[in-house]
Design a protein around this motif. Sequence first.
Motif, PDB file in Angstrom:
ATOM      1  N   GLY A 106      70.489 -28.849  36.611  1.00  0.00           N
ATOM      2  CA  GLY A 106      71.527 -29.015  37.627  1.00  0.00           C
ATOM      3  C   GLY A 106      71.628 -27.885  38.622  1.00  0.00           C
ATOM      4  N   ALA A 107      70.660 -26.950  38.592  1.00  0.00           N
ATOM      5  CA  ALA A 107      70.716 -25.797  39.491  1.00  0.00           C
ATOM      6  C   ALA A 107      69.377 -25.646  40.216  1.00  0.00           C
ATOM      7  CB  ALA A 107      71.043 -24.522  38.719  1.00  0.00           C
ATOM      8  N   PRO A 108      69.208 -26.264  41.381  1.00  0.00           N
ATOM      9  CA  PRO A 108      67.949 -26.165  42.117  1.00  0.00           C
ATOM     10  C   PRO A 108      67.709 -24.757  42.652  1.00  0.00           C
ATOM     11  CG  PRO A 108      69.612 -27.229  43.465  1.00  0.00           C
ATOM     12  CD  PRO A 108      70.211 -27.085  42.099  1.00  0.00           C
ATOM     13  N   LEU A 109      66.473 -24.476  43.034  1.00  0.00           N
ATOM     14  CA  LEU A 109      66.136 -23.190  43.637  1.00  0.00           C
ATOM     15  C   LEU A 109      66.670 -23.184  45.065  1.00  0.00           C
ATOM     16  CD1 LEU A 109      64.710 -20.470  43.639  1.00  0.00           C
ATOM     17  CD2 LEU A 109      62.579 -21.640  44.214  1.00  0.00           C
ATOM     18  N   ASP A 110      67.851 -22.656  45.221  1.00  0.00           N
ATOM     19  CA  ASP A 110      68.539 -22.658  46.511  1.00  0.00           C
ATOM     20  C   ASP A 110      69.068 -21.256  46.759  1.00  0.00           C
ATOM     21  OD1 ASP A 110      69.790 -23.277  48.829  1.00  0.00           O
ATOM     22  OD2 ASP A 110      71.342 -24.553  47.950  1.00  0.00           O
ATOM     23  N   ASN A 111      68.231 -20.418  47.367  1.00  0.00           N
ATOM     24  CA  ASN A 111      68.556 -19.008  47.551  1.00  0.00           C
ATOM     25  C   ASN A 111      68.010 -18.550  48.898  1.00  0.00           C
ATOM     26  OD1 ASN A 111      67.534 -15.969  47.172  1.00  0.00           O
ATOM     27  ND2 ASN A 111      69.293 -16.294  45.813  1.00  0.00           N
ATOM     28  N   PRO A 112      68.677 -17.638  49.583  1.00  0.00           N
ATOM     29  CA  PRO A 112      68.210 -17.185  50.913  1.00  0.00           C
ATOM     30  C   PRO A 112      66.851 -16.494  50.904  1.00  0.00           C
ATOM     31  CG  PRO A 112      70.507 -16.567  50.557  1.00  0.00           C
ATOM     32  CD  PRO A 112      69.999 -17.058  49.245  1.00  0.00           C
ATOM     33  N   TYR A 113      66.325 -16.186  49.711  1.00  0.00           N
ATOM     34  CA  TYR A 113      65.024 -15.512  49.635  1.00  0.00           C
ATOM     35  C   TYR A 113      63.972 -16.371  48.920  1.00  0.00           C
ATOM     36  CZ  TYR A 113      67.790 -11.408  50.869  1.00  0.00           C
ATOM     37  OH  TYR A 113      68.628 -10.523  51.496  1.00  0.00           O
ATOM     38  N   SER A 114      64.239 -17.658  48.758  1.00  0.00           N
ATOM     39  CA  SER A 114      63.372 -18.505  47.931  1.00  0.00           C
ATOM     40  C   SER A 114      61.933 -18.592  48.445  1.00  0.00           C
ATOM     41  CB  SER A 114      63.966 -19.912  47.820  1.00  0.00           C
ATOM     42  OG  SER A 114      64.013 -20.545  49.092  1.00  0.00           O
ATOM     43  N   LEU A 115      61.737 -18.561  49.759  1.00  0.00           N
ATOM     44  CA  LEU A 115      60.391 -18.735  50.310  1.00  0.00           C
ATOM     45  C   LEU A 115      59.477 -17.541  50.061  1.00  0.00           C
ATOM     46  CD1 LEU A 115      61.216 -20.618  53.631  1.00  0.00           C
ATOM     47  CD2 LEU A 115      59.898 -21.495  51.702  1.00  0.00           C
ATOM     48  N   ASN A 116      60.033 -16.423  49.630  1.00  0.00           N
ATOM     49  CA  ASN A 116      59.182 -15.294  49.255  1.00  0.00           C
ATOM     50  C   ASN A 116      58.334 -15.624  48.029  1.00  0.00           C
ATOM     51  OD1 ASN A 116      59.928 -12.844  51.048  1.00  0.00           O
ATOM     52  ND2 ASN A 116      61.921 -13.667  50.432  1.00  0.00           N
ATOM     53  N   THR A 117      58.801 -16.576  47.210  1.00  0.00           N
ATOM     54  CA  THR A 117      58.017 -16.958  46.037  1.00  0.00           C
ATOM     55  C   THR A 117      56.690 -17.614  46.440  1.00  0.00           C
ATOM     56  OG1 THR A 117      59.136 -19.115  45.859  1.00  0.00           O
ATOM     57  CG2 THR A 117      60.102 -17.270  44.645  1.00  0.00           C
TER      58      THR A 117
ATOM     59  N   THR B 137      54.562 -15.945  36.040  1.00  0.00           N
ATOM     60  CA  THR B 137      55.996 -15.609  36.112  1.00  0.00           C
ATOM     61  C   THR B 137      56.329 -14.604  37.212  1.00  0.00           C
ATOM     62  OG1 THR B 137      56.024 -13.804  34.461  1.00  0.00           O
ATOM     63  CG2 THR B 137      56.259 -16.080  33.638  1.00  0.00           C
ATOM     64  N   ARG B 138      55.455 -14.440  38.191  1.00  0.00           N
ATOM     65  CA  ARG B 138      55.795 -13.577  39.328  1.00  0.00           C
ATOM     66  C   ARG B 138      57.063 -14.070  40.029  1.00  0.00           C
ATOM     67  NH1 ARG B 138      50.582 -11.878  43.043  1.00  0.00           N
ATOM     68  NH2 ARG B 138      49.462 -10.612  41.519  1.00  0.00           N
ATOM     69  N   CYS B 139      57.128 -15.373  40.262  1.00  0.00           N
ATOM     70  CA  CYS B 139      58.279 -15.947  40.956  1.00  0.00           C
ATOM     71  C   CYS B 139      59.562 -15.793  40.135  1.00  0.00           C
ATOM     72  CB  CYS B 139      58.025 -17.415  41.282  1.00  0.00           C
ATOM     73  SG  CYS B 139      57.564 -18.425  39.859  1.00  0.00           S
ATOM     74  N   VAL B 140      59.429 -15.941  38.820  1.00  0.00           N
ATOM     75  CA  VAL B 140      60.590 -15.787  37.943  1.00  0.00           C
ATOM     76  C   VAL B 140      61.137 -14.372  38.045  1.00  0.00           C
ATOM     77  CG1 VAL B 140      61.406 -15.866  35.553  1.00  0.00           C
ATOM     78  CG2 VAL B 140      59.741 -17.558  36.359  1.00  0.00           C
ATOM     79  N   ARG B 141      60.217 -13.406  38.006  1.00  0.00           N
ATOM     80  CA  ARG B 141      60.631 -12.000  38.057  1.00  0.00           C
ATOM     81  C   ARG B 141      61.165 -11.611  39.440  1.00  0.00           C
ATOM     82  NH1 ARG B 141      55.623  -9.182  36.781  1.00  0.00           N
ATOM     83  NH2 ARG B 141      54.560 -11.212  36.811  1.00  0.00           N
ATOM     84  N   PHE B 142      60.588 -12.205  40.486  1.00  0.00           N
ATOM     85  CA  PHE B 142      61.102 -11.925  41.839  1.00  0.00           C
ATOM     86  C   PHE B 142      62.549 -12.388  41.967  1.00  0.00           C
ATOM     87  CE2 PHE B 142      62.229 -13.517  46.023  1.00  0.00           C
ATOM     88  CZ  PHE B 142      62.054 -12.388  46.798  1.00  0.00           C
ATOM     89  N   MET B 143      62.805 -13.621  41.549  1.00  0.00           N
ATOM     90  CA  MET B 143      64.161 -14.155  41.671  1.00  0.00           C
ATOM     91  C   MET B 143      65.155 -13.360  40.824  1.00  0.00           C
ATOM     92  SD  MET B 143      63.933 -16.443  43.920  1.00  0.00           S
ATOM     93  CE  MET B 143      65.659 -16.893  43.789  1.00  0.00           C
ATOM     94  N   GLN B 144      64.708 -12.840  39.700  1.00  0.00           N
ATOM     95  CA  GLN B 144      65.597 -12.094  38.814  1.00  0.00           C
ATOM     96  C   GLN B 144      65.790 -10.650  39.287  1.00  0.00           C
ATOM     97  OE1 GLN B 144      64.976 -12.484  34.544  1.00  0.00           O
ATOM     98  NE2 GLN B 144      65.310 -10.295  34.268  1.00  0.00           N
ATOM     99  N   ASP B 145      64.697  -9.974  39.650  1.00  0.00           N
ATOM    100  CA  ASP B 145      64.768  -8.541  39.911  1.00  0.00           C
ATOM    101  C   ASP B 145      64.990  -8.183  41.373  1.00  0.00           C
ATOM    102  OD1 ASP B 145      64.236  -8.252  37.214  1.00  0.00           O
ATOM    103  OD2 ASP B 145      62.087  -7.975  37.494  1.00  0.00           O
ATOM    104  N   ILE B 146      64.479  -8.994  42.287  1.00  0.00           N
ATOM    105  CA  ILE B 146      64.587  -8.677  43.712  1.00  0.00           C
ATOM    106  C   ILE B 146      65.708  -9.478  44.376  1.00  0.00           C
ATOM    107  CG2 ILE B 146      63.364  -8.562  45.919  1.00  0.00           C
ATOM    108  CD1 ILE B 146      62.234  -6.703  43.780  1.00  0.00           C
TER     109      ILE B 146
END
Length: 406
Positions: free
Chosen positions: A65-76, A34-43
């Motif tokens: 219906g909500a893909p991972l589409d965020n300007p920081y997604s590749l940090n995961t 869940t590192r990626c989950v916490r990154f998207m939530q906290d960072i």
Amino acid sequence: AGDSRYEEQKWHKRKKADLGPTIVHDEERCILCTRCVRFMQDIAKSPQLVVTRRGSKNTLSTYPGAPLDNPYSLNTVDICPVGALTSKDFRFKCRTWYLKSSKSLCPFCETGCNTIIQHMDGCVYRILPDKNEKVNGAFMCDQGRLFRKHISCADRVSAPVVKCNKNDATSTSAEESFDKIFAAVAEKSAAILKKDGPGAFGVLLSPYLSVEEAYLALKIFGETLKTPDIALINYGEGFDGFTFSDNYLISKDKSPNKAGISALAEAMNIKLAAPETIAANAESKKNRSVIFIGPSFGIKEFYDRHKKAIDTSDFVISLTTHFQNIASISDYIIPFLLWAESEGHFVNKNGLVQKFLPAVTPPGGAASPGNIETLRRLGACFNAKFEYRSAAEVFAEIKKRLKLFD
């Protein structure tokens, strides 16, 4: 192979689960840390990832219906400990142990994130964040990572080009030697200068210029030629559709060295005009020649608004990187290098002076003289004589003469 002694039914998961426009997930490799989950939530402050189902059927996924589409997604991808998350842009393009790493900077906004350019045989395969707690911590945005596509694209300017007839869209362009094209620039510029004086020249500077490149441009046109029409193109509202900003790493102003160039102009007592002034002067024939210096990308909005005005000038010169925008209507196009191919300094929005070094060979290879030499030869066309051979020599003079960037 022998028979397996495992008698239970194996639980198979998807090997290529599409999480969004940038990420592919290997569900069998994932250990659900869940590192990626916490990154998207906290960072990233965008909780788009979630662990679904129960027990042995736990799976990393996105909300319906909500893909991972965020300007920081590749940090995961960087923080995944087992390589279960992979970048669509880099996935299986090259073995990572073949890549060479060069420290650099991100030029996509005034934050100035520290980066590592990974490359092989002159081709940039990916750009990663380099840890710097004063600037970007250990992360960077996706836009800066994917910028690598601009470095080795098909429309790079690799040799000097003369447009046979810029008023004819079907006219061919001819490659020339550096000696011939600078001789032609000197001849035409001298004729305009003799007839109409320094005010006949309008100069557009890209905020992508390094401190050293901008200093030479200001020295040529502000101190030697003394034209009053020098403008710094403004990326304050973004460019090429990249307008997103936040309170984390992506600044609203997409100019990587606006602070540095503005400080130089002030110290040299050169008042910068508005870019719109150059366009208006070109249309009215006050500026018979328009000179653009810097990378071609980022000026699409300005070019689209003022293409007709700039095109009415008698003589357009572009020292640029790509056959785009102003370069497409220029009489003479002279190759210019990107930050990944040259040496220099950027000054970020907090006044931090940061150095970058070349990572890859420019498209022209050994034939490319480099930006400092190109500007030196351009200066000679306007009777600005200086003998700098490197960015280090230029930066040393800036510090000594202007007392800047210590």
